[in-house]
Motif scaffolding. Structure first.
Motif, PDB file in Angstrom:
ATOM      1  N   ASN A 149      32.006  41.657  30.986  1.00 45.11           N
ATOM      2  CA  ASN A 149      31.850  42.571  32.017  1.00 45.11           C
ATOM      3  C   ASN A 149      31.118  42.358  32.908  1.00 45.11           C
ATOM      4  OD1 ASN A 149      34.491  43.985  30.718  1.00 45.11           O
ATOM      5  ND2 ASN A 149      32.736  45.692  30.245  1.00 45.11           N
ATOM      6  N   ALA A 150      30.049  42.045  33.135  1.00 46.13           N
ATOM      7  CA  ALA A 150      29.264  41.460  33.963  1.00 46.13           C
ATOM      8  C   ALA A 150      29.147  40.147  34.422  1.00 46.13           C
ATOM      9  CB  ALA A 150      27.358  41.878  33.888  1.00 46.13           C
ATOM     10  N   HIS A 151      29.818  39.966  33.510  1.00 46.18           N
ATOM     11  CA  HIS A 151      29.825  37.904  34.064  1.00 46.18           C
ATOM     12  C   HIS A 151      31.517  38.587  35.191  1.00 46.18           C
ATOM     13  CE1 HIS A 151      29.981  34.287  34.121  1.00 46.18           C
ATOM     14  NE2 HIS A 151      30.959  33.514  33.821  1.00 46.18           N
ATOM     15  N   ARG A 152      32.175  38.800  34.856  1.00 47.93           N
ATOM     16  CA  ARG A 152      33.574  39.066  35.673  1.00 47.93           C
ATOM     17  C   ARG A 152      33.325  39.036  36.690  1.00 47.93           C
ATOM     18  NH1 ARG A 152      39.107  38.627  34.007  1.00 47.93           N
ATOM     19  NH2 ARG A 152      38.895  39.036  31.750  1.00 47.93           N
ATOM     20  N   VAL A 153      32.430  40.234  36.845  1.00 48.73           N
ATOM     21  CA  VAL A 153      32.167  40.731  38.081  1.00 48.73           C
ATOM     22  C   VAL A 153      31.279  39.457  39.685  1.00 48.73           C
ATOM     23  CG1 VAL A 153      30.414  42.431  39.251  1.00 48.73           C
ATOM     24  CG2 VAL A 153      32.139  43.240  37.340  1.00 48.73           C
ATOM     25  N   LEU A 154      30.329  38.777  38.327  1.00 48.46           N
ATOM     26  CA  LEU A 154      29.627  38.294  39.108  1.00 48.46           C
ATOM     27  C   LEU A 154      30.544  37.120  39.263  1.00 48.46           C
ATOM     28  CD1 LEU A 154      27.070  36.286  39.847  1.00 48.46           C
ATOM     29  CD2 LEU A 154      26.908  35.701  37.745  1.00 48.46           C
ATOM     30  N   THR A 155      31.399  37.211  38.434  1.00 46.12           N
ATOM     31  CA  THR A 155      32.387  35.128  38.860  1.00 46.12           C
ATOM     32  C   THR A 155      33.825  35.716  40.147  1.00 46.12           C
ATOM     33  OG1 THR A 155      32.091  34.971  36.784  1.00 46.12           O
ATOM     34  CG2 THR A 155      34.350  34.361  38.336  1.00 46.12           C
ATOM     35  N   GLU A 156      33.461  37.262  40.205  1.00 48.51           N
ATOM     36  CA  GLU A 156      35.541  37.510  41.002  1.00 48.51           C
ATOM     37  C   GLU A 156      34.657  38.269  42.114  1.00 48.51           C
ATOM     38  OE1 GLU A 156      38.307  39.304  37.948  1.00 48.51           O
ATOM     39  OE2 GLU A 156      38.306  37.195  36.748  1.00 48.51           O
ATOM     40  N   ASP A 157      33.557  39.022  42.117  1.00 48.82           N
ATOM     41  CA  ASP A 157      33.174  39.767  43.009  1.00 48.82           C
ATOM     42  C   ASP A 157      32.253  40.123  43.906  1.00 48.82           C
ATOM     43  OD1 ASP A 157      35.612  42.096  42.209  1.00 48.82           O
ATOM     44  OD2 ASP A 157      34.647  42.925  40.565  1.00 48.82           O
ATOM     45  N   VAL A 158      30.771  38.980  43.789  1.00 47.53           N
ATOM     46  CA  VAL A 158      30.297  38.227  44.103  1.00 47.53           C
ATOM     47  C   VAL A 158      30.977  38.580  46.338  1.00 47.53           C
ATOM     48  CG1 VAL A 158      30.286  36.160  44.492  1.00 47.53           C
ATOM     49  CG2 VAL A 158      28.017  37.275  45.057  1.00 47.53           C
ATOM     50  N   ARG A 159      32.066  37.957  46.195  1.00 49.50           N
ATOM     51  CA  ARG A 159      32.364  37.633  47.631  1.00 49.50           C
ATOM     52  C   ARG A 159      32.560  39.309  48.668  1.00 49.50           C
ATOM     53  NH1 ARG A 159      36.715  37.959  44.835  1.00 49.50           N
ATOM     54  NH2 ARG A 159      38.810  39.112  45.034  1.00 49.50           N
ATOM     55  N   PHE A 160      32.572  40.144  47.809  1.00 51.95           N
ATOM     56  CA  PHE A 160      32.263  41.584  48.441  1.00 51.95           C
ATOM     57  C   PHE A 160      31.401  42.173  48.137  1.00 51.95           C
ATOM     58  CE2 PHE A 160      36.268  41.508  45.769  1.00 51.95           C
ATOM     59  CZ  PHE A 160      37.393  41.350  47.231  1.00 51.95           C
ATOM     60  N   LEU A 161      30.299  41.371  48.243  1.00 50.62           N
ATOM     61  CA  LEU A 161      28.610  41.263  48.931  1.00 50.62           C
ATOM     62  C   LEU A 161      28.208  41.446  49.957  1.00 50.62           C
ATOM     63  CD1 LEU A 161      26.954  40.220  45.792  1.00 50.62           C
ATOM     64  CD2 LEU A 161      27.147  42.063  46.003  1.00 50.62           C
ATOM     65  N   GLN A 162      27.331  42.417  50.746  1.00 54.29           N
ATOM     66  CA  GLN A 162      27.074  42.119  52.340  1.00 54.29           C
ATOM     67  C   GLN A 162      26.506  40.712  52.431  1.00 54.29           C
ATOM     68  OE1 GLN A 162      27.620  43.893  54.163  1.00 54.29           O
ATOM     69  NE2 GLN A 162      28.567  45.511  52.948  1.00 54.29           N
ATOM     70  N   ASP A 163      26.439  39.959  53.547  1.00 57.60           N
ATOM     71  CA  ASP A 163      25.805  38.645  52.556  1.00 57.60           C
ATOM     72  C   ASP A 163      24.279  38.498  52.390  1.00 57.60           C
ATOM     73  OD1 ASP A 163      26.537  35.679  54.492  1.00 57.60           O
ATOM     74  OD2 ASP A 163      24.437  36.010  55.227  1.00 57.60           O
ATOM     75  N   ASP A 164      23.235  39.258  53.048  1.00 62.73           N
ATOM     76  CA  ASP A 164      22.055  38.946  52.440  1.00 62.73           C
ATOM     77  C   ASP A 164      22.362  38.752  50.725  1.00 62.73           C
ATOM     78  OD1 ASP A 164      21.405  38.219  55.101  1.00 62.73           O
ATOM     79  OD2 ASP A 164      19.694  40.465  55.364  1.00 62.73           O
ATOM     80  N   ASP A 165      22.519  40.087  50.444  1.00 62.47           N
ATOM     81  CA  ASP A 165      22.645  39.938  48.946  1.00 62.47           C
ATOM     82  C   ASP A 165      23.692  39.221  48.587  1.00 62.47           C
ATOM     83  OD1 ASP A 165      21.724  42.568  49.263  1.00 62.47           O
ATOM     84  OD2 ASP A 165      23.542  43.836  49.564  1.00 62.47           O
ATOM     85  N   ARG A 166      24.691  38.808  48.910  1.00 60.54           N
ATOM     86  CA  ARG A 166      25.536  37.265  48.696  1.00 60.54           C
ATOM     87  C   ARG A 166      24.654  36.592  48.133  1.00 60.54           C
ATOM     88  NH1 ARG A 166      30.074  38.044  51.187  1.00 60.54           N
ATOM     89  NH2 ARG A 166      28.558  36.895  52.863  1.00 60.54           N
TER      90      ARG A 166
END
Length: 216
Positions: free
Chosen positions: A104-121
């Motif tokens: 689950n964490a890997h799917r989140v990292l793969t698909e949802d990292v684009r929703f992070l704030q710029d610094d966090d991303r």
């Protein structure tokens, strides 16, 4: 006097992340609400906010926690001073094992990292690049010609193409588990189909148990 944290606070935060990661992986980050996370955890929404200020904080914790463990894994294997092929085989084995317990964490990292704030991303992506660089260094050490031709990283990305999508089709309790698939990935990557057909699987060098990455 500041109020101390209750016993089990960290364990509860971890349990919340597990539920949030499952919901994000199943429904996508934008479509998941704090109410849904609270319900999945058996908590009130007010109690959930005691642990995480918002959904974004949970996404950061999931993505950064997962990639931090991957980076620690790469660093641990590099520190063992193995021969090039043994190093690469162990890297493959370790990262596949990590994915098995963090799908689950890997799917989140793969698909949802684009929703992070710029610094966090950028911070998370920087750690991802470090993981890829560690694998590329191992590939280049085994085949120096690839490094000299600036192909170690592209070849590494082809390797990740095999590994990263295993979570889309490998199912718990299936005929093939991650322990069986890891040496198959290594054989296919290192020797192509003839090596896979030969069925020869060299032993995986033991890891340093004191430096083992603990999956969530």
């Amino acid at each position: 006097m500041a109020r101390g944290r209750a016993s089990g606070y960290d364990a509860q935060r971890e349990a919340i992340l597990q539920q949030a990661a499952a919901l994000f992986a199943r429904h996508g980050y934008p479509a998941t609400s704090m109410n849904q996370v609270a319900e999945a955890c058996g908590l009130s929404k007010a109690t959930l906010y005691h642990y995480y200020r918002d959904k974004d904080a949970m996404l950061v914790a999931i993505a950064e926690g997962h990639v931090t463990r991957l980076k620690a894994l790469v660093d641990d294997v590099a520190a063992q001073g193995l021969a090039p092929e043994a190093r690469l085989r162990l890297l493959i084995h370790r990262i596949v094992a990590e994915y098995a317990d963090a799908q689950n964490a890997h799917r989140v990292l793969t698909e949802d990292v684009r929703f992070l704030q710029d610094d966090d991303r950028q911070r998370v992506l920087g750690m991802e690049r470090a993981v890829v660089a560690g694998f590329a260094e191992a590939v280049g050490a085994l085949q120096p010609g690839l490094a000299q031709a600036a192909l170690a990283k592209p070849v590494t990305m082809l390797l990740f193409g095999m590994i990263n999508w295993m979570f889309t089709w490998v199912r718990p309790g299936g005929e093939l588990d991650h322990d069986a698939l890891a040496p198959m990935v290594a054989n296919l990557f290192l020797g192509g189909l003839p090596a896979l057909a030969a069925g020869h699987v060299p032993a995986i060098p033991p890891s340093n148990p004191t430096a083992e990455v603990t999956p969530r």
